[in-house]
Design an enzyme around this catalytic site. Structure first.
Site, short mmCIF file in Angstrom:
data_model
loop_
_atom_site.label_atom_id
_atom_site.label_comp_id
_atom_site.label_asym_id
_atom_site.label_seq_id
_atom_site.Cartn_x
_atom_site.Cartn_y
_atom_site.Cartn_z
N HIS A 21 55.11 63.36 9.68
CA HIS A 21 56.54 63.01 9.61
C HIS A 21 57.20 63.30 10.96
O HIS A 21 58.06 64.17 11.08
CB HIS A 21 57.21 63.78 8.48
CG HIS A 21 58.45 63.14 7.96
ND1 HIS A 21 59.68 63.31 8.55
CD2 HIS A 21 58.65 62.31 6.91
CE1 HIS A 21 60.60 62.64 7.88
NE2 HIS A 21 59.99 62.01 6.87
N GLU A 68 55.43 56.78 9.49
CA GLU A 68 54.55 57.58 8.63
C GLU A 68 53.31 56.77 8.24
O GLU A 68 53.42 55.78 7.51
CB GLU A 68 55.29 58.02 7.37
CG GLU A 68 56.54 58.84 7.63
CD GLU A 68 57.38 59.02 6.37
OE1 GLU A 68 56.87 59.58 5.38
OE2 GLU A 68 58.55 58.58 6.38
#
Length: 425
Positions: free
Chosen positions: A214, A374
């Site tokens: 992330h 991501e």
């Protein structure tokens, strides 16, 4: 208890995942207080540095997170292109917890109704998003729960000049998930490359596992003199002709949508700037209720067989201002794009970023000042059996481990126009 022999074999497979450099030794195991490789610990800010030709980065034990990523732009100025904090101690006390550069787990992204069914048994896990009067803690689970993996301190088990490995043991029942999971995450720097390998092993019970990285990106290092935003970055995802449909709180509906050429969500037919459609009223609600922008899971549709290392990037992000370009290669079948609509200017920049002493430019991350990319599998696939993602997301004792691999390959592209010519971003 954890199968010690299997865990040792897992560690060995990680250590051997890249060539061994002269003088290096891989002798660490999870739980040891001794770190294999470099004997020195973190620096005064609690960070571990690794580097390769033309690139260097800092990592912290909290969340197995990347905290800094430095490389030169086309003018030869070093830029720190990822979000984070100056000191590792800030990560654990910041109440916003934006998941800065960490590894969300044991299940990344959202889980509908904070529940799932495995082998006929329903598991209820801890919610942590979208609270209501009836459900004050939330109605769904985001990134593994209120104490997900990127809220925890991992163990550094190996650290060399160009690589670092973190380990975490997640006990049975934590956040409501069944079974113990042992995980290792290895980051390696090469020639203008950042490679990652995440491995997780279900040791005692069948359980869902899906990880990701992330990381918040701004390829200008937040120092663009023309704009503090990342909407000028151009994005190309050549395999992303489809996306997962979501409801107003970003829970998958089960439908798969087509990204028609030149539509709001089309980044596959041609590269375009992230902000290209921000003046279009139809973009309101595209990333959830009352949200303008992107928080979208795109599907990576590649024809089999393919070698993820050579089949071409699943995404390319570029800033024409800095000339920094990153191509993302991965073995994962989905790719989430978040345009940082939730940022509001309350998160401070690091001392290594932004403009100093310039009137009118706050030293904070503004709304749309970053992009999160991501690598992951299909989100909430554990609650969509018709998608057939069980072999990618459900693991038990004796199964092969969960594995995520990705390579971020950087280059300098000094052209002032878009990736495919004028008008393409």
């Amino acid at each position: 208890m954890r199968n010690a022999a299997f865990a040792a074999a897992l560690w060995a497979s990680i250590a051997l995942a890249r060539p061994q450099s002269p003088g290096e030794s891989f002798t660490g195991t999870a739980g040891n207080t001794t770190i294999a490789g470099i004997s020195s610990g973190p620096d005064s800010n609690g960070k571990y540095e690794i580097s390769g030709p033309g690139i260097r980065a800092n990592f912290i034990a909290y969340g197995a997170s990347i905290s800094n990523l430095f490389l030169n732009d086309t003018s030869g100025v070093e830029r720190d292109v990822v979000g984070g904090f100056d000191n590792a101690s800030y990560y654990g006390v910041d109440r916003q917890h934006p998941h800065f550069g960490g590894v969300p787990g044991r299940y990344a992204n959202r889980i509908k109704n904070s529940s799932f069914v495995i082998d006929g048994q329903t598991y209820n896990i801890l919610p942590n998003e979208n609270p209501t009067a009836d459900s004050p803690n939330g109605v769904d689970t985001l990134h593994g729960g209120p104490d997900g993996w990127d809220w925890r301190n991992w163990t550094v088990v190996a650290h060399t000049s160009d690589s670092i490995t973190f380990s975490l043991t997640d006990p049975d029942g934590d956040q409501g998930f069944p079974g113990e999971v042992v995980s290792y995450v290895t980051y390696t720097m090469g020639n203008m490359t950042w490679d990652m390998r995440m491995v997780a092993l279900a040791t005692t019970k069948v359980t869902p596992i899906m990880l990701s990285s992330h990381t918040y990106w701004n390829l200008d290092g937040f120092a663009n003199t023309e704009t503090p935003l990342a909407l000028n970055h151009s994005l190309w995802m050549p395999y992303a002709g489809q996306r997962i449909d979501t409801d107003p709180i970003l829970i998958p509906t089960g439908d798969i949508l087509s990204n028609q050429p030149l539509s709001l969500n089309d980044f596959y037919s041609t590269p375009k700037q992230i902000g290209a459609n921000f003046s279009n009223p139809s973009l309101l609600g595209n990333c959830g209720n009352n949200c303008t922008g992107y928080d979208t899971c795109y599907l990576t549709n590649r024809l089999s067989p393919y070698d993820w290392r050579t089949s071409g990037p699943v995404a390319r992000l570029r800033s024409a201002w800095s000339g920094i370009q990153v191509d993302v290669f991965t073995d994962q079948d989905a790719f989430q794009i978040y345009s940082c609509g939730g940022q509001n200017g309350s998160m401070a920049l690091k001392s290594t970023q932004g403009l100093h002493g310039v009137q009118g430019r706050e030293r904070t991350i503004p709304q749309y000042g970053c992009i999160v990319m991501e690598v992951e599998d299909w989100i909430d696939g554990i609650n969509q059996p018709e998608w057939g993602r069980d072999k990618k997301q459900i693991f038990g004792p004796g199964d092969d481990p969960y594995v995520l691999q990705a390579s971020y390959r950087f280059s300098l592209n000094g052209t002032a126009v878009g990736l495919l010519g004028p008008g393409s971003g």
